[in-house]
Design a protein around this motif. Structure first.
Motif, mmCIF file in Angstrom:
data_model
loop_
_atom_site.group_PDB
_atom_site.id
_atom_site.type_symbol
_atom_site.label_atom_id
_atom_site.label_comp_id
_atom_site.label_asym_id
_atom_site.label_seq_id
_atom_site.Cartn_x
_atom_site.Cartn_y
_atom_site.Cartn_z
ATOM 1 N N VAL A 1 -1.364 10.545 97.043
ATOM 2 C CA VAL A 1 -0.230 10.801 96.147
ATOM 3 C C VAL A 1 0.578 12.026 96.559
ATOM 4 C CG1 VAL A 1 -1.327 9.690 94.176
ATOM 5 C CG2 VAL A 1 -1.701 12.121 94.564
ATOM 6 N N SER A 2 0.238 12.650 97.669
ATOM 7 C CA SER A 2 0.925 13.859 98.111
ATOM 8 C C SER A 2 1.872 13.560 99.264
ATOM 9 C CB SER A 2 -0.092 14.921 98.549
ATOM 10 O OG SER A 2 -0.939 15.286 97.482
ATOM 11 N N ALA A 3 2.834 14.436 99.448
ATOM 12 C CA ALA A 3 3.776 14.331 100.559
ATOM 13 C C ALA A 3 3.315 15.227 101.703
ATOM 14 C CB ALA A 3 5.169 14.740 100.110
ATOM 15 N N VAL A 4 3.675 14.828 102.913
ATOM 16 C CA VAL A 4 3.349 15.652 104.083
ATOM 17 C C VAL A 4 4.178 16.928 104.047
ATOM 18 C CG1 VAL A 4 3.527 15.789 106.596
ATOM 19 C CG2 VAL A 4 2.704 13.701 105.520
ATOM 20 N N SER A 5 3.538 18.056 104.347
ATOM 21 C CA SER A 5 4.251 19.330 104.418
ATOM 22 C C SER A 5 4.008 19.977 105.779
ATOM 23 C CB SER A 5 3.794 20.281 103.305
ATOM 24 O OG SER A 5 2.425 20.628 103.471
ATOM 25 N N ILE A 6 4.956 20.811 106.189
ATOM 26 C CA ILE A 6 4.845 21.590 107.423
ATOM 27 C C ILE A 6 4.826 23.052 107.021
ATOM 28 C CG2 ILE A 6 5.972 22.205 109.598
ATOM 29 C CD1 ILE A 6 7.279 19.430 109.576
ATOM 30 N N GLU A 7 3.700 23.718 107.223
ATOM 31 C CA GLU A 7 3.550 25.100 106.799
ATOM 32 C C GLU A 7 3.140 25.961 107.983
ATOM 33 O OE1 GLU A 7 1.256 25.657 103.307
ATOM 34 O OE2 GLU A 7 2.322 24.125 102.154
ATOM 35 N N VAL A 8 3.947 26.996 108.242
ATOM 36 C CA VAL A 8 3.724 27.860 109.395
ATOM 37 C C VAL A 8 3.318 29.254 108.930
ATOM 38 C CG1 VAL A 8 4.713 28.849 111.487
ATOM 39 C CG2 VAL A 8 5.471 26.579 110.701
ATOM 40 N N HIS A 9 2.152 29.697 109.378
ATOM 41 C CA HIS A 9 1.754 31.090 109.180
ATOM 42 C C HIS A 9 2.231 31.866 110.402
ATOM 43 C CE1 HIS A 9 -0.431 34.728 108.344
ATOM 44 N NE2 HIS A 9 -1.115 34.611 109.473
ATOM 45 N N ILE A 10 3.177 32.771 110.190
ATOM 46 C CA ILE A 10 3.766 33.545 111.286
ATOM 47 C C ILE A 10 2.960 34.821 111.467
ATOM 48 C CG2 ILE A 10 5.872 34.619 112.154
ATOM 49 C CD1 ILE A 10 7.425 32.852 110.129
ATOM 50 N N PHE A 11 2.569 35.098 112.695
ATOM 51 C CA PHE A 11 1.748 36.272 112.978
ATOM 52 C C PHE A 11 2.555 37.562 112.775
ATOM 53 C CE2 PHE A 11 -0.230 33.362 116.416
ATOM 54 C CZ PHE A 11 -0.931 32.664 115.440
ATOM 55 N N ASP A 12 1.926 38.530 112.145
ATOM 56 C CA ASP A 12 2.489 39.887 112.014
ATOM 57 C C ASP A 12 3.928 39.849 111.492
ATOM 58 O OD1 ASP A 12 0.104 40.942 113.222
ATOM 59 O OD2 ASP A 12 0.911 40.370 115.177
ATOM 60 N N SER B 1 13.748 21.016 113.362
ATOM 61 C CA SER B 1 14.578 21.982 112.652
ATOM 62 C C SER B 1 14.544 21.686 111.158
ATOM 63 C CB SER B 1 16.020 21.917 113.160
ATOM 64 O OG SER B 1 16.088 22.213 114.534
ATOM 65 N N GLY B 2 14.615 22.735 110.357
ATOM 66 C CA GLY B 2 14.594 22.513 108.924
ATOM 67 C C GLY B 2 14.854 23.771 108.133
ATOM 68 N N LEU B 3 14.712 23.645 106.838
ATOM 69 C CA LEU B 3 14.977 24.721 105.892
ATOM 70 C C LEU B 3 13.656 25.248 105.337
ATOM 71 C CD1 LEU B 3 17.583 25.975 104.578
ATOM 72 C CD2 LEU B 3 17.119 24.481 102.621
ATOM 73 N N VAL B 4 13.551 26.570 105.230
ATOM 74 C CA VAL B 4 12.367 27.164 104.613
ATOM 75 C C VAL B 4 12.538 27.094 103.095
ATOM 76 C CG1 VAL B 4 10.930 29.225 104.373
ATOM 77 C CG2 VAL B 4 11.999 28.685 106.582
ATOM 78 N N VAL B 5 11.627 26.379 102.453
ATOM 79 C CA VAL B 5 11.737 26.133 101.012
ATOM 80 C C VAL B 5 10.537 26.728 100.278
ATOM 81 C CG1 VAL B 5 13.076 24.035 101.375
ATOM 82 C CG2 VAL B 5 10.584 23.889 101.188
ATOM 83 N N GLN B 6 10.671 26.820 98.980
ATOM 84 C CA GLN B 6 9.569 27.311 98.150
ATOM 85 C C GLN B 6 8.416 26.327 98.193
ATOM 86 O OE1 GLN B 6 9.322 30.152 96.447
ATOM 87 N NE2 GLN B 6 11.403 30.935 96.231
ATOM 88 N N GLY B 7 7.216 26.828 98.411
ATOM 89 C CA GLY B 7 6.025 25.998 98.375
ATOM 90 C C GLY B 7 5.140 26.391 97.208
ATOM 91 N N GLY C 1 -4.467 35.347 101.912
ATOM 92 C CA GLY C 1 -4.231 36.205 103.056
ATOM 93 C C GLY C 1 -3.488 35.570 104.215
ATOM 94 N N PHE C 2 -2.976 34.342 104.006
ATOM 95 C CA PHE C 2 -2.250 33.657 105.080
ATOM 96 C C PHE C 2 -0.949 33.065 104.530
ATOM 97 C CE2 PHE C 2 -6.709 33.497 106.354
ATOM 98 C CZ PHE C 2 -6.635 33.990 107.656
ATOM 99 N N PRO C 3 0.038 33.912 104.249
ATOM 100 C CA PRO C 3 1.317 33.395 103.738
ATOM 101 C C PRO C 3 1.968 32.474 104.763
ATOM 102 C CG PRO C 3 1.536 35.679 104.454
ATOM 103 C CD PRO C 3 0.069 35.365 104.478
ATOM 104 N N THR C 4 2.634 31.435 104.263
ATOM 105 C CA THR C 4 3.234 30.450 105.162
ATOM 106 C C THR C 4 4.694 30.215 104.815
ATOM 107 O OG1 THR C 4 2.555 28.586 103.752
ATOM 108 C CG2 THR C 4 1.054 29.243 105.540
ATOM 109 N N ALA C 5 5.446 29.796 105.834
ATOM 110 C CA ALA C 5 6.809 29.314 105.644
ATOM 111 C C ALA C 5 6.734 27.792 105.549
ATOM 112 C CB ALA C 5 7.689 29.736 106.814
ATOM 113 N N ASN C 6 7.162 27.265 104.414
ATOM 114 C CA ASN C 6 7.138 25.832 104.178
ATOM 115 C C ASN C 6 8.456 25.252 104.695
ATOM 116 O OD1 ASN C 6 7.026 23.245 103.145
ATOM 117 N ND2 ASN C 6 6.082 23.882 101.216
#
Length: 317
Positions: free
Chosen positions: A255-266, A191-197, A205-210
């Motif tokens: 030097v980067s942090a791990v991110s979780i990015e979800v591309h939601i279909f349609d 569970s988490g918060l969708v934040v600006q990426g 062409g593949f927007p994601t929820a960070n």
């Protein structure tokens, strides 16, 4: 569900009716843990007792084994609360596992946390221990009980192996989501918060929820997964493909942090600032670095197709 955190004035937590109590750390609330919870619920209903769970925070290893302390969880405390509340639990006792608590004598634990706490039925797994040096066990609890009954839930197995939090953690780290989910009895969830990426996904062409996890979850192996996503307060299940990692095509993993990015279909809505739940269903491939944008786009297109096929029969409604 009422959550009661223990403190030095233990009498403050005694203001409740008689309870049947399931006791354990319960990280993951996997099938083995649920056998204890369900046994407690059955006993509580048959004896007209309130349903209660006692857990500990942080994990005992933080105090007892600092070199191997566990600070990330399958079900961090707030996640554990959500699951238990959905199970119809009336009271959750969260015991602060401190150095002082770790030194408590067995008889004091029984008196202060069970007998005086209006516990009439204690239900725990066969390997539950308590008291200084963990010398108290279920046999000793049965012998020393004061005003309550004791029920031992035997080892729960799957494919002739004990269902265990450690096994599930290892499976997640190895990317074996199917094995982890089988032992959990449900899809693993973060569970988490969708934040600006960086908003790079929408330009190709593949927007994601960070998704920024709101607690210290065990993270699955870095790579690409078939996932589903649910927004808080909604029963709608959204399917997608997720990358968890450093995005090495664009960043130096050192030097980067791990991110979780979800591309939601349609899906075209903006959900920045919303709380979501990501359910992990199947590992597709490890994270990799591509030589250019075109190669990345081609692979994401293939990943999306693979995820759509894997999720074709998935529903969490």
């Amino acid at each position: 569900m009422k959550t009661i955190h223990t403190n030095q004035n233990l009498e403050e937590m005694y203001n409740h009716p008689d309870v049947a109590l399931a006791i354990g750390f319960f990280d993951g609330l996997h099938l083995g843990h649920m056998s204890v919870i369900n046994k407690m619920k059955t006993i509580a209903d048959s004896k007209h007792l309130a349903k209660a769970v006692m857990t500990f925070d942080p994990h005992p290893s933080v105090v007892l084994n600092p070199e191997k302390k566990r600070t990330d969880y399958l079900t961090p405390l707030d996640e554990k609360k959500r699951i238990l509340e959905a199970q119809g639990i009336d009271y959750l006792f969260v015991v602060a596992f401190t150095s002082r608590f770790a030194q408590m004598e067995e008889e004091d634990f029984i008196k202060d946390y069970l007998t005086n706490n209006h516990v009439k039925e204690v239900i725990a797994g066969f390997d539950f221990t308590y008291g200084k040096f963990g010398k108290g066990n279920m046999l000793k609890l049965e012998a020393d009980k004061q005003g309550f009954n004791v029920t031992v839930v035997e080892k729960q197995e799957l494919n002739s192996e004990k269902i265990a939090t450690t096994q599930i953690r290892n499976a997640l780290v190895d990317g074996n989501i199917i094995e982890a989910n089988t032992q959990l009895g449900r899809p693993y969830k973060i569970s988490g918060l969708v934040v600006q990426g960086e908003k790079r996904g929408r330009t190709i062409g593949f927007p994601t929820a960070n998704v920024a996890p709101d607690e210290s979850y065990v993270l699955p192996k870095l790579g690409v997964y078939a996932v589903t996503l649910r927004r808080t307060g909604s029963d709608q299940v959204l399917k997608g493909v997720c990358n968890i990692g450093y995005k090495p095509t664009f960043h130096d993993p050192a030097v980067s942090a791990v991110s979780i990015e979800v591309h939601i279909f349609d899906f075209a809505e903006s959900i920045y600032g919303e709380r979501v739940e990501v359910f992990w269903h199947e590992f597709i491939r490890p994270e990799q670095k591509f030589n250019g944008i075109d190669a990345l786009i081609a692979q994401i297109s293939q990943d999306k197709l693979t995820a759509e096929q894997l999720l074709a029969d998935i529903s969490l409604d």
